[in-house]
Write a protein that holds these residues in place. Structure first.
Motif, PDB file in Angstrom:
ATOM      1  N   TYR A  48      43.560  45.081-107.367  1.00 15.36           N
ATOM      2  CA  TYR A  48      43.543  43.657-107.691  1.00 15.36           C
ATOM      3  C   TYR A  48      42.614  42.925-106.734  1.00 15.36           C
ATOM      4  CZ  TYR A  48      45.242  38.888-108.466  1.00 15.36           C
ATOM      5  OH  TYR A  48      45.334  37.548-108.763  1.00 15.36           O
ATOM      6  N   MET A  89      41.392  39.323-123.283  1.00 17.63           N
ATOM      7  CA  MET A  89      42.806  39.372-122.916  1.00 17.63           C
ATOM      8  C   MET A  89      43.157  38.155-122.060  1.00 17.63           C
ATOM      9  SD  MET A  89      43.666  43.350-122.085  1.00 17.63           S
ATOM     10  CE  MET A  89      42.465  43.413-120.766  1.00 17.63           C
ATOM     11  N   ASN A  90      44.253  37.514-122.389  1.00 17.22           N
ATOM     12  CA  ASN A  90      44.696  36.333-121.658  1.00 17.22           C
ATOM     13  C   ASN A  90      45.862  36.684-120.743  1.00 17.22           C
ATOM     14  OD1 ASN A  90      42.798  34.883-123.156  1.00 17.22           O
ATOM     15  ND2 ASN A  90      44.295  34.410-124.758  1.00 17.22           N
ATOM     16  N   HIS A  91      46.003  35.880-119.686  1.00 22.27           N
ATOM     17  CA  HIS A  91      47.048  36.102-118.683  1.00 22.27           C
ATOM     18  C   HIS A  91      47.641  34.733-118.357  1.00 22.27           C
ATOM     19  CE1 HIS A  91      49.041  38.560-115.744  1.00 22.27           C
ATOM     20  NE2 HIS A  91      48.521  37.940-114.705  1.00 22.27           N
ATOM     21  N   GLN A  99      49.756  34.369-111.336  1.00 19.85           N
ATOM     22  CA  GLN A  99      48.853  35.347-111.936  1.00 19.85           C
ATOM     23  C   GLN A  99      48.810  36.667-111.169  1.00 19.85           C
ATOM     24  OE1 GLN A  99      45.504  32.692-112.192  1.00 19.85           O
ATOM     25  NE2 GLN A  99      45.983  32.072-114.269  1.00 19.85           N
ATOM     26  N   PHE A 103      50.470  40.320-112.634  1.00 24.08           N
ATOM     27  CA  PHE A 103      49.325  41.180-112.931  1.00 24.08           C
ATOM     28  C   PHE A 103      49.756  42.529-113.509  1.00 24.08           C
ATOM     29  CE2 PHE A 103      45.882  44.148-111.542  1.00 24.08           C
ATOM     30  CZ  PHE A 103      44.847  43.593-112.282  1.00 24.08           C
ATOM     31  N   GLY A 371      40.721  44.682-111.636  1.00 19.39           N
ATOM     32  CA  GLY A 371      40.634  43.376-112.268  1.00 19.39           C
ATOM     33  C   GLY A 371      41.293  42.288-111.450  1.00 19.39           C
ATOM     34  N   MET A 387      38.547  42.578-116.562  1.00 22.83           N
ATOM     35  CA  MET A 387      39.322  43.807-116.513  1.00 22.83           C
ATOM     36  C   MET A 387      38.432  45.003-116.837  1.00 22.83           C
ATOM     37  SD  MET A 387      42.469  44.126-115.664  1.00 22.83           S
ATOM     38  CE  MET A 387      42.706  42.356-115.897  1.00 22.83           C
ATOM     39  N   LEU A 411      47.395  40.444-121.440  1.00 22.50           N
ATOM     40  CA  LEU A 411      47.167  41.577-120.545  1.00 22.50           C
ATOM     41  C   LEU A 411      48.229  42.655-120.722  1.00 22.50           C
ATOM     42  CD1 LEU A 411      45.504  42.836-118.293  1.00 22.50           C
ATOM     43  CD2 LEU A 411      46.767  41.443-116.640  1.00 22.50           C
ATOM     44  N   SER A 412      49.428  42.266-121.095  1.00 25.16           N
ATOM     45  CA  SER A 412      50.484  43.266-121.268  1.00 25.16           C
ATOM     46  C   SER A 412      50.237  44.193-122.447  1.00 25.16           C
ATOM     47  CB  SER A 412      51.850  42.581-121.394  1.00 25.16           C
ATOM     48  OG  SER A 412      52.274  42.114-120.134  1.00 25.16           O
ATOM     49  N   LEU A 414      47.493  45.734-122.657  1.00 22.95           N
ATOM     50  CA  LEU A 414      46.878  46.818-121.888  1.00 22.95           C
ATOM     51  C   LEU A 414      47.950  47.605-121.135  1.00 22.95           C
ATOM     52  CD1 LEU A 414      44.418  48.340-120.785  1.00 22.95           C
ATOM     53  CD2 LEU A 414      44.219  46.569-119.015  1.00 22.95           C
ATOM     54  N   HIS A 415      48.917  46.897-120.543  1.00 23.82           N
ATOM     55  CA  HIS A 415      50.010  47.576-119.845  1.00 23.82           C
ATOM     56  C   HIS A 415      50.689  48.591-120.765  1.00 23.82           C
ATOM     57  CE1 HIS A 415      50.439  43.632-117.340  1.00 23.82           C
ATOM     58  NE2 HIS A 415      49.522  44.413-116.826  1.00 23.82           N
TER      59      HIS A 415
END
Length: 442
Positions: A48, A89-91, A99, A103, A371, A387, A411-412, A414-415
């Motif tokens: 990070y 992708m939004n966070h 944030q 992450f 990222g 990312m 983003l999740s 991607l998780h």
């Protein structure tokens, strides 16, 4: 390796209940083994960097020759073949603290009605629960800066130095000292460490009954704090048990490199040397199969580091540069810092690429997430966060590509996709999303 005799009394133990007492056996790693690797283990790493990037400086595009990395990603251009960049992708969380804590959890740091701060179990820890049992340490956490003082509203700034959460209420503190990071990984795997583990195990057994009796006498808030304390004891107890009675490993590296403890005590004066020493220890931990999961926070969420070592023209700290207000001088400094982070990642990836494992390399058998929790630091922009992935995770990830995610992606997504790459067929990630990223898995 030799270590001074360090006696641990009960008071020291209680005062350091949250600290790592990692302690199974280097000499066993060095033994010739009849076990032959039929498959190499897959590793997960997450890095990070704070304060986002200037939007147009994060550059990646597909060309007829494959993925091309430019701008602040230029130092990583030689690893394009190993890379995946993702956009769209939004966070959507509040500022620096929200944030960074979300992450790898997807859940913003909040306080409940009992005054307890919580987020969620992080991606690295979910993976560690799946693949960490076969290694000495299920996971390791490194960082560059200690917790900050003060608060933003009801959220302490001290929560801005970690991305790893073992449970929704238990943040894992990263190790920032190279010597202590080395000892965390390797001391317990020595004969002396094994003997000390047996002594500490007896001490823990004595502490348990006394600690448990407190739970009936405290408030709801304190019960949560005690649960965090109990979690740390349980974790230490499990590690000590593994140290005292190391189990037969299902896979061992064919060769073990020379393992040398860092000579510098404390934090090196050079920020670059500090980071690279920790990166060297991290790679060594992977190479010796001491762990298969790691996180590294390259800077505090509200980093006050002045990167004049990267360029003498920089006079402001990183957080200030990120709030550039379209000032050309600040933007230039902002980009220099972002490029410096990419240079350190290139150093790490080169080391991983240089370590052969069968027909591939350590990098081939890993997945490295790189990222930030925001895009433009000037406005804490939560949309289209920067990312990138490196390594194919033992062929599970399709590399050398850029993926534009559909509108509304978070983003999740991607998780959850990464969980599936590690064989964890979860229907959702922390109850946030059940969607994955098309085209990422091979």
């Amino acid at each position: 390796m030799t270590y001074p005799n360090r006696n641990l009394d009960r008071r020291t133990f209680l005062n350091a209940a949250g600290a790592c007492l990692v302690l199974p056996s280097l000499e066993s790693l060095g033994q010739s083994s009849t076990l032959k690797a039929t498959a190499f283990p897959t590793r997960f790493l997450a890095f990070y960097f704070p304060n986002g990037v200037y939007p147009t400086a994060w550059q990646s595009e597909m060309t007829p020759n494959g993925l091309k990395l430019g701008g602040v990603l230029a130092p990583l251009a030689s690893f394009s073949e190993y890379a995946v960049t993702l956009s769209g992708m939004n966070h959507p969380f509040g500022g620096h603290l929200g944030q960074i804590t979300a992450f790898l959890t997807g859940i913003e740091l909040e306080m409940n009605s009992d005054g307890v701060l919580y987020s969620g179990t992080s991606l690295d820890q979910i993976i560690a629960q799946k693949i960490g049992a076969d290694t000495y340490l299920p996971s390791i956490q490194f960082g560059m800066e200690p917790p900050s003082q003060g608060a933003f509203g009801n959220r302490p700034r001290s929560y801005g130095n970690s991305i790893s959460w073992s449970s929704p209420t238990s943040k894992i503190e990263p190790q920032i000292s190279p010597q202590m990071a080395f000892d965390q990984v390797f001391y317990g795997q020595s004969k002396e460490g094994r003997r000390k583990a047996a002594r500490q195990k007896r001490l823990i057994d004595a502490v348990w009954s006394e600690a448990k009796s407190l739970q009936r006498q405290v408030s709801q808030y304190d019960r949560v704090k005690l649960e965090q304390y109990y979690d740390s004891i349980r974790d230490m107890e499990a590690r000590l048990e593994k140290t005292i009675k190391p189990s037969e490993k299902s896979w061992r590296p064919e060769s073990i490199p020379e393992i040398v403890r860092p000579q510098i005590s404390g934090i090196p004066n050079s920020h670059t040397e500090h980071m690279r020493m920790l990166m060297d220890i991290l790679v060594l931990a992977l190479q010796t199969d001491s762990t298969r999961v790691a996180t590294f926070v390259l800077g505090h969420a509200i980093s006050r580091i002045v990167f004049d070592f990267a360029d003498p023209s920089i006079k402001r700290h990183h957080h200030d540069l990120s709030h550039h207000a379209n000032n050309p001088d600040k933007i230039a400094g902002y980009n220099i810092v972002s490029t410096w982070f990419a240079e350190q990642m290139a150093y790490l990836l080169k080391k991983m690429q240089s370590i052969p494992e069968g027909d591939g390399t350590l990098l081939d058998h890993s997945l490295v997430l790189y990222g930030s929790g925001m895009k433009d630091g000037n406005i804490h922009d939560p949309e289209n966060v920067p990312m990138a992935l490196f390594g194919s995770a033992n062929g599970k990830i399709r590399t050398n590509q850029h993926i534009q995610c559909p509108e509304g992606s978070v983003l999740s997504n991607l998780h959850l996709t990464i969980l599936h790459a590690f064989g964890i067929e979860a229907p959702h990630f922390n109850e946030i999303t059940s969607k994955t990223i098309n085209g990422l898995l091979a």
